[in-house]
Design a protein around this motif. Sequence first.
Motif, mmCIF file in Angstrom:
data_model
loop_
_atom_site.group_PDB
_atom_site.id
_atom_site.type_symbol
_atom_site.label_atom_id
_atom_site.label_comp_id
_atom_site.label_asym_id
_atom_site.label_seq_id
_atom_site.Cartn_x
_atom_site.Cartn_y
_atom_site.Cartn_z
ATOM 1 N N SER A 27 37.579 50.555 3.150
ATOM 2 C CA SER A 27 37.245 50.347 4.813
ATOM 3 C C SER A 27 38.192 51.601 5.487
ATOM 4 N N ASN A 28 39.165 52.165 4.815
ATOM 5 C CA ASN A 28 39.890 53.426 5.246
ATOM 6 C C ASN A 28 39.470 54.843 5.248
ATOM 7 N N ARG A 76 35.187 50.463 7.970
ATOM 8 C CA ARG A 76 35.532 49.707 9.305
ATOM 9 C C ARG A 76 36.963 50.054 9.860
ATOM 10 N N GLU A 77 37.733 50.293 9.221
ATOM 11 C CA GLU A 77 39.135 50.626 9.741
ATOM 12 C C GLU A 77 39.111 52.053 10.300
ATOM 13 N N VAL A 78 38.290 52.670 10.047
ATOM 14 C CA VAL A 78 38.409 54.327 10.535
ATOM 15 C C VAL A 78 38.213 54.494 12.009
ATOM 16 N N THR A 79 38.913 55.168 12.506
ATOM 17 C CA THR A 79 38.971 55.151 14.201
ATOM 18 C C THR A 79 39.038 56.801 14.620
ATOM 19 N N LYS A 80 39.287 57.636 13.799
ATOM 20 C CA LYS A 80 39.486 59.009 14.393
ATOM 21 C C LYS A 80 38.101 59.867 13.997
ATOM 22 N N GLN A 82 33.573 60.014 13.170
ATOM 23 C CA GLN A 82 32.597 59.296 13.142
ATOM 24 C C GLN A 82 31.321 60.267 12.608
ATOM 25 N N GLU A 107 40.963 58.541 5.286
ATOM 26 C CA GLU A 107 40.837 58.992 6.833
ATOM 27 C C GLU A 107 42.251 59.682 7.245
ATOM 28 N N SER A 108 43.396 59.340 6.323
ATOM 29 C CA SER A 108 44.961 60.132 6.638
ATOM 30 C C SER A 108 44.774 61.275 6.130
#
Length: 314
Positions: A27-28, A76-80, A82, A107-108
């Motif tokens: 998810s991340n 699904r938790e990735v925001t930064k 696409q 992602e981090s």
Amino acid sequence: MKAVAFDRYGSAEELQYRELDKPIAKSNELLVRVRASSVNPVDWKIRQGHLQLLTGLNFPRIVGSDISGVVVEVGREVTKFQPGDEVYTFLNPITGGACAEYAVVPESDAAIKPKNITHAEAATVPIAGLTALQALSYLGQIQAEKKVLINGASGGVGTFAVQVAKTMNAEVTGVCSAKNRLFIKSLGADFVLDYAEVDFTQQPDKYDIILDAVGTKTFAECEKVLQPEGVYISTLPSLDNLSPMLTSWFVSGKKAKLIVANANPSDLGILRELIELDKVEPIVDRTYSLQEVAAAHTYSETGRAVGKIAIVIQ
């Protein structure tokens, strides 16, 4: 997916170009279509079994850490990020996974790739570039006009370190072979020493920072050419340096430190900016295909590469 992996520790002949399951992003995490990787000494040291107390006996193991590629899926938790974003970073060397058509990246740990270079060039940056930047900035506390010596200036870490130090207006001395003297000068070094002719530890010059990018000098050897508050930084752990590194935490004066690069997106952003401003250039010695990773490892083991060795993944 196609990948290069090994089923037991040993020589480069153990590396096999084969079909393996494509990883699934959590998810991340990002699922990245890898376009390029590179070879770092830690990759073949792991393959040889030198770190098996950490790596264990879980096979097959996909080799490689550095990656540059294109995001194809996001958790699904990735925001930064696409799908479609071009990113670069490095994976944990202990787990590997970069020499493959796909890899998952937290992602981090990810950062946008520099726009003005190829994926092959970008993939040579993360481990070596971050090692140089973090060693000089955080461990060395580099400042303008400080005197910095880079031992192993023509290698992967060294070529980045020379350039990064010059962006910070330091006085840079590079140590390399005679054949690379003019090249290191072209990267901005103020002085270049041929290690076959001059032992910098026996010279009168003193330095604020000594970055030993090849692990050929100990703190004890370098101590006498450090300024009173100077810092010796090694890229390789060794028993010879263990005691001074431990005591450095508790006493003032000359210090010994070990750099272990961190996949920090902020620092990758700094490197991206320096590259896009043409202040830092990734130096690629040779480029190999995914099918040629064994040959790339063999060349890296010679210790003769100038800059980095890139792996292009079609």
